[in-house]
Design an enzyme around this catalytic site. Structure first.
Site, PDB file in Angstrom:
ATOM      1  N   ARG A  15       0.824  -1.275  -0.066  1.00 25.22           N
ATOM      2  CA  ARG A  15      -0.047   0.000  -0.077  1.00 25.22           C
ATOM      3  C   ARG A  15       0.789   1.151   0.014  1.00 25.22           C
ATOM      4  O   ARG A  15       2.167   1.174   0.254  1.00 25.22           O
ATOM      5  CB  ARG A  15      -0.862   0.011   1.342  1.00 25.22           C
ATOM      6  CG  ARG A  15      -2.108  -1.118   1.116  1.00 25.22           C
ATOM      7  CD  ARG A  15      -2.724  -0.951   2.495  1.00 25.22           C
ATOM      8  NE  ARG A  15      -1.904  -1.542   3.646  1.00 25.22           N
ATOM      9  CZ  ARG A  15      -2.507  -1.920   4.791  1.00 25.22           C
ATOM     10  NH1 ARG A  15      -3.578  -1.304   5.212  1.00 25.22           N
ATOM     11  NH2 ARG A  15      -1.642  -2.318   5.636  1.00 25.22           N
ATOM     12  N   LYS A  75       1.900   1.949   7.538  1.00 27.32           N
ATOM     13  CA  LYS A  75       2.158   1.206   8.590  1.00 27.32           C
ATOM     14  C   LYS A  75       2.853   2.062   9.632  1.00 27.32           C
ATOM     15  O   LYS A  75       3.468   3.007   9.146  1.00 27.32           O
ATOM     16  CB  LYS A  75       2.723  -0.111   8.012  1.00 27.32           C
ATOM     17  CG  LYS A  75       1.909  -0.856   7.455  1.00 27.32           C
ATOM     18  CD  LYS A  75       0.330  -1.341   8.202  1.00 27.32           C
ATOM     19  CE  LYS A  75       0.972  -2.322   9.541  1.00 27.32           C
ATOM     20  NZ  LYS A  75      -0.563  -2.445  10.399  1.00 27.32           N
ATOM     21  N   TYR A  94      -1.041   4.748  10.802  1.00 25.46           N
ATOM     22  CA  TYR A  94      -1.323   3.698  11.650  1.00 25.46           C
ATOM     23  C   TYR A  94      -0.013   3.623  12.623  1.00 25.46           C
ATOM     24  O   TYR A  94       1.201   3.499  12.156  1.00 25.46           O
ATOM     25  CB  TYR A  94      -1.749   2.297  11.134  1.00 25.46           C
ATOM     26  CG  TYR A  94      -3.285   2.141  10.421  1.00 25.46           C
ATOM     27  CD1 TYR A  94      -4.361   2.274  11.012  1.00 25.46           C
ATOM     28  CD2 TYR A  94      -3.146   1.809   9.266  1.00 25.46           C
ATOM     29  CE1 TYR A  94      -5.529   2.444  10.575  1.00 25.46           C
ATOM     30  CE2 TYR A  94      -4.226   2.057   8.383  1.00 25.46           C
ATOM     31  CZ  TYR A  94      -5.480   2.279   8.946  1.00 25.46           C
ATOM     32  OH  TYR A  94      -6.857   1.914   8.625  1.00 25.46           O
ATOM     33  N   HIS A  96      -0.625   1.763  16.244  1.00 22.72           N
ATOM     34  CA  HIS A  96      -0.918   0.508  17.173  1.00 22.72           C
ATOM     35  C   HIS A  96       0.282   0.362  18.226  1.00 22.72           C
ATOM     36  O   HIS A  96       1.070  -0.511  18.196  1.00 22.72           O
ATOM     37  CB  HIS A  96      -0.975  -0.616  16.032  1.00 22.72           C
ATOM     38  CG  HIS A  96      -1.908  -0.865  15.382  1.00 22.72           C
ATOM     39  ND1 HIS A  96      -3.299  -0.669  15.616  1.00 22.72           N
ATOM     40  CD2 HIS A  96      -1.709  -0.649  13.681  1.00 22.72           C
ATOM     41  CE1 HIS A  96      -3.967  -0.939  14.151  1.00 22.72           C
ATOM     42  NE2 HIS A  96      -3.259  -0.778  13.386  1.00 22.72           N
ATOM     43  N   GLU A 118      -5.865   4.957  13.869  1.00 20.60           N
ATOM     44  CA  GLU A 118      -6.777   3.806  14.436  1.00 20.60           C
ATOM     45  C   GLU A 118      -7.601   4.373  15.798  1.00 20.60           C
ATOM     46  O   GLU A 118      -8.578   3.825  16.353  1.00 20.60           O
ATOM     47  CB  GLU A 118      -6.073   2.663  14.856  1.00 20.60           C
ATOM     48  CG  GLU A 118      -5.036   2.790  15.795  1.00 20.60           C
ATOM     49  CD  GLU A 118      -3.690   3.242  15.564  1.00 20.60           C
ATOM     50  OE1 GLU A 118      -2.853   3.129  16.381  1.00 20.60           O
ATOM     51  OE2 GLU A 118      -3.723   3.372  14.442  1.00 20.60           O
ATOM     52  N   ARG A 203     -26.015  -4.938  19.526  1.00 17.14           N
ATOM     53  CA  ARG A 203     -25.329  -5.263  18.456  1.00 17.14           C
ATOM     54  C   ARG A 203     -25.629  -6.871  17.777  1.00 17.14           C
ATOM     55  O   ARG A 203     -25.807  -6.705  16.722  1.00 17.14           O
ATOM     56  CB  ARG A 203     -23.933  -5.510  18.644  1.00 17.14           C
ATOM     57  CG  ARG A 203     -22.889  -5.418  17.298  1.00 17.14           C
ATOM     58  CD  ARG A 203     -23.194  -4.622  16.269  1.00 17.14           C
ATOM     59  NE  ARG A 203     -22.309  -5.074  14.840  1.00 17.14           N
ATOM     60  CZ  ARG A 203     -22.437  -4.304  13.746  1.00 17.14           C
ATOM     61  NH1 ARG A 203     -23.457  -3.444  13.683  1.00 17.14           N
ATOM     62  NH2 ARG A 203     -21.573  -4.616  12.960  1.00 17.14           N
ATOM     63  N   SER A 220     -21.367 -13.677  24.199  1.00 17.97           N
ATOM     64  CA  SER A 220     -20.118 -14.345  24.556  1.00 17.97           C
ATOM     65  C   SER A 220     -19.765 -14.427  25.989  1.00 17.97           C
ATOM     66  O   SER A 220     -19.650 -13.472  26.796  1.00 17.97           O
ATOM     67  CB  SER A 220     -19.070 -13.303  23.866  1.00 17.97           C
ATOM     68  OG  SER A 220     -17.678 -13.750  24.044  1.00 17.97           O
ATOM     69  N   VAL A 239     -11.710  -8.910  17.844  1.00 17.42           N
ATOM     70  CA  VAL A 239     -12.043  -8.064  19.148  1.00 17.42           C
ATOM     71  C   VAL A 239     -11.294  -6.679  19.082  1.00 17.42           C
ATOM     72  O   VAL A 239     -10.021  -6.921  18.555  1.00 17.42           O
ATOM     73  CB  VAL A 239     -12.096  -8.863  20.243  1.00 17.42           C
ATOM     74  CG1 VAL A 239     -12.060  -7.927  21.610  1.00 17.42           C
ATOM     75  CG2 VAL A 239     -12.891 -10.027  20.307  1.00 17.42           C
ATOM     76  N   LEU A 240     -11.558  -5.339  19.430  1.00 19.17           N
ATOM     77  CA  LEU A 240     -11.117  -4.464  19.299  1.00 19.17           C
ATOM     78  C   LEU A 240     -11.508  -3.420  20.417  1.00 19.17           C
ATOM     79  O   LEU A 240     -12.524  -3.277  20.714  1.00 19.17           O
ATOM     80  CB  LEU A 240     -11.282  -3.462  18.111  1.00 19.17           C
ATOM     81  CG  LEU A 240     -10.416  -2.237  18.033  1.00 19.17           C
ATOM     82  CD1 LEU A 240      -9.136  -2.106  17.796  1.00 19.17           C
ATOM     83  CD2 LEU A 240     -11.239  -1.256  16.935  1.00 19.17           C
ATOM     84  N   VAL A 267      -7.211 -11.445  13.381  1.00 16.07           N
ATOM     85  CA  VAL A 267      -7.198  -9.853  12.894  1.00 16.07           C
ATOM     86  C   VAL A 267      -6.842  -9.015  13.851  1.00 16.07           C
ATOM     87  O   VAL A 267      -6.358  -7.806  13.338  1.00 16.07           O
ATOM     88  CB  VAL A 267      -8.771  -9.524  12.214  1.00 16.07           C
ATOM     89  CG1 VAL A 267      -8.676  -8.378  11.619  1.00 16.07           C
ATOM     90  CG2 VAL A 267      -9.045 -10.961  11.348  1.00 16.07           C
ATOM     91  N   ALA A 268      -6.868  -9.323  15.077  1.00 17.87           N
ATOM     92  CA  ALA A 268      -6.593  -8.245  16.279  1.00 17.87           C
ATOM     93  C   ALA A 268      -4.695  -8.239  16.387  1.00 17.87           C
ATOM     94  O   ALA A 268      -4.552  -7.565  17.534  1.00 17.87           O
ATOM     95  CB  ALA A 268      -7.054  -8.479  17.462  1.00 17.87           C
ATOM     96  N   ASP A 270      -2.446  -6.703  15.171  1.00 14.66           N
ATOM     97  CA  ASP A 270      -1.944  -5.274  15.338  1.00 14.66           C
ATOM     98  C   ASP A 270      -2.081  -4.805  16.600  1.00 14.66           C
ATOM     99  O   ASP A 270      -1.058  -4.010  17.052  1.00 14.66           O
ATOM    100  CB  ASP A 270      -2.600  -4.309  14.461  1.00 14.66           C
ATOM    101  CG  ASP A 270      -2.089  -4.305  12.922  1.00 14.66           C
ATOM    102  OD1 ASP A 270      -0.929  -4.826  12.875  1.00 14.66           O
ATOM    103  OD2 ASP A 270      -2.629  -4.046  12.043  1.00 14.66           O
ATOM    104  N   VAL A 298      -1.070 -12.510  10.264  1.00 12.94           N
ATOM    105  CA  VAL A 298      -0.308 -11.422   9.629  1.00 12.94           C
ATOM    106  C   VAL A 298      -0.920 -10.175   9.960  1.00 12.94           C
ATOM    107  O   VAL A 298      -2.086  -9.896  10.135  1.00 12.94           O
ATOM    108  CB  VAL A 298      -0.794 -11.782   7.997  1.00 12.94           C
ATOM    109  CG1 VAL A 298      -0.219 -10.421   7.219  1.00 12.94           C
ATOM    110  CG2 VAL A 298      -0.198 -12.991   7.450  1.00 12.94           C
ATOM    111  N   ASN A 300      -0.292  -7.080   8.718  1.00 14.53           N
ATOM    112  CA  ASN A 300      -0.990  -6.074   7.581  1.00 14.53           C
ATOM    113  C   ASN A 300      -1.491  -6.761   6.622  1.00 14.53           C
ATOM    114  O   ASN A 300      -1.322  -6.923   5.467  1.00 14.53           O
ATOM    115  CB  ASN A 300       0.384  -5.363   7.004  1.00 14.53           C
ATOM    116  CG  ASN A 300       1.257  -6.268   6.425  1.00 14.53           C
ATOM    117  OD1 ASN A 300       1.690  -7.458   6.864  1.00 14.53           O
ATOM    118  ND2 ASN A 300       1.899  -5.770   5.263  1.00 14.53           N
TER     119      ASN A 300
END
Length: 372
Positions: A15, A75, A94, A96, A118, A203, A220, A239-240, A267-268, A270, A298, A300
């Site tokens: 990117r 990044k 970003y 993080h 973010e 939600r 949950s 989860v974020l 996916v969390a 980062d 991964v 990114n």
């Protein structure tokens, strides 16, 4: 203001912080744009495309960092980059920081003013600069999980969509936000059996309405996590907690109860990951195995589809970037949502979640901006 865009140097990151179209907008606002040669190669934009947009081309990243008032990236800065940042310069990317103490130290030492995509908010409490990459990552999570699930890649050997007479694979998505919603959309599209776990009853109601019964929703709890994870083929961690380290929801002990060859897609990652056994991987070597469970972590993910993700990211970041270029730090004072993106300013931490995660004293953004 001179706005600089260096080429991304993180592993397999294609990117770019400024597309030629975005560069043209900055030029139209009366700013100079300096782009490192080859910065747009990953999205098929050569140096001539940037020249046509009114940008100048720099031979090296060092020239971009040295000559620019504001650096726009994708990044987080790597060690060789944060040492080139300086006092009075704006970094817009970003970050993080919560799971990355070394980067945090580097940014504090540089004196830079660092605004994290973010943690910028909107009037609805959303994260508008994170959302487009969360959409991409959520959709990619299912592609990645389906690939890792193939026997030749170490997985169980299950086709997510099944075939007539054979049950589909089961996908569990932990977290019903933007990532979770998009992961569920892709999994349903492949014909998988999908369950979404979340702790927000409103939600869960929304998700029920969105999917019209095509997914299972479940509140949950520890028990629910156990039951769903133990019967799943692919588990997506979505989860974020904005700015903070992700909670570890799936423990190593739980792996022993899962199906051998099941896949965890974090996916969390980062923000440190939401599985206890997660560690960041790259597109060059995306998976590893722990106790018979395949992990895809991964850091990114959207970098794998740079044409889509760079355009989506620039669409979201351009508005705030132009405010910063037009007004400098006054833009942070004028816009409380942009101000929420301020993580570091001249050697001080200005984001509460980052300060709490890393043990720093918090300096309120309003205080440092008033002083500035």
């Amino acid at each position: 203001m001179r706005v600089g865009c260096p080429k991304e140097i993180k592993n397999h990151e294609y990117r770019v912080g400024l597309t030629p179209g975005a560069a043209r907008e900055y030029v139209a606002h009366g700013h100079e744009v300096l782009v490192e040669t080859g910065a747009g190669a990953g999205i098929g934009a050569d140096d001539n495309a940037y020249r046509a947009a009114g940008a100048a081309i720099a031979a090296t990243a060092e020239e971009v960092f040295a000559k620019s008032d504001m650096i726009v990236k994708v990044k987080e800065p790597q060690p060789g980059e944060w040492t080139q940042l300086r006092d009075g310069q704006i970094l817009y990317t970003y970050l993080h920081l919560a799971p990355d103490p070394e980067q945090t130290k580097g940014l504090l030492a540089s004196g830079v003013t660092a605004i994290a995509y973010e943690t910028v908010t909107d009037e609805r409490g959303g994260l508008p600069l994170l959302a487009p990459m969360s959409e991409v990552a959520g959709r990619l999570a299912i592609q990645a999980g389906a690939t890792a699930l193939q026997k030749a890649n170490g997985g169980r050997g299950v086709l997510l969509g099944g075939v007539p007479g054979v049950l589909p694979g089961k996908v569990v998505v932990i977290g019903g936000g933007v990532v979770g919603l998009n992961a569920a959309k892709m999994a349903i599209g492949l014909g998988a059996d999908v369950t979404i776990l979340d702790r927000s009853i409103p939600r869960l109601r929304q998700l029920d309405d969105i999917f019209n019964g095509r997914v299972h929703t479940r509140y949950s709890t520890v028990e629910a996590l156990d039951e769903e994870c133990f019967s799943s083929d692919v588990i997506v961690g979505a989860v974020l907690i904005p700015g903070a380290a992700a909670p570890k929801l799936v423990t190593r002990e739980m792996l022993s109860g899962m199906r051998q060859g099941a896949v965890l897609v974090d996916v969390a990652i980062d923000q440190g990951g939401c599985f206890e056994t997660s560690r960041a991987t790259t597109h060059a070597d995306p998976t590893y195995e722990v106790d018979g469970i395949i992990h895809y972590c991964v850091a990114n993910m959207p970098g794998a589809v740079p044409i889509t993700s760079a355009q989506a990211l620039n669409n979201a970041t351009l508005h705030y970037g132009l405010q910063l270029a037009d007004k400098g730090l006054k833009a942070l004072a004028d816009d409380p949502h942009l101000r929420n993106g301020l993580n570091v300013h001249r050697g001080r931490i200005t984001n509460q979640a980052v300060a709490e995660s890393l043990g720093y004293e918090l300096t309120e953004p309003a205080a440092v901006l008033k002083a500035a």
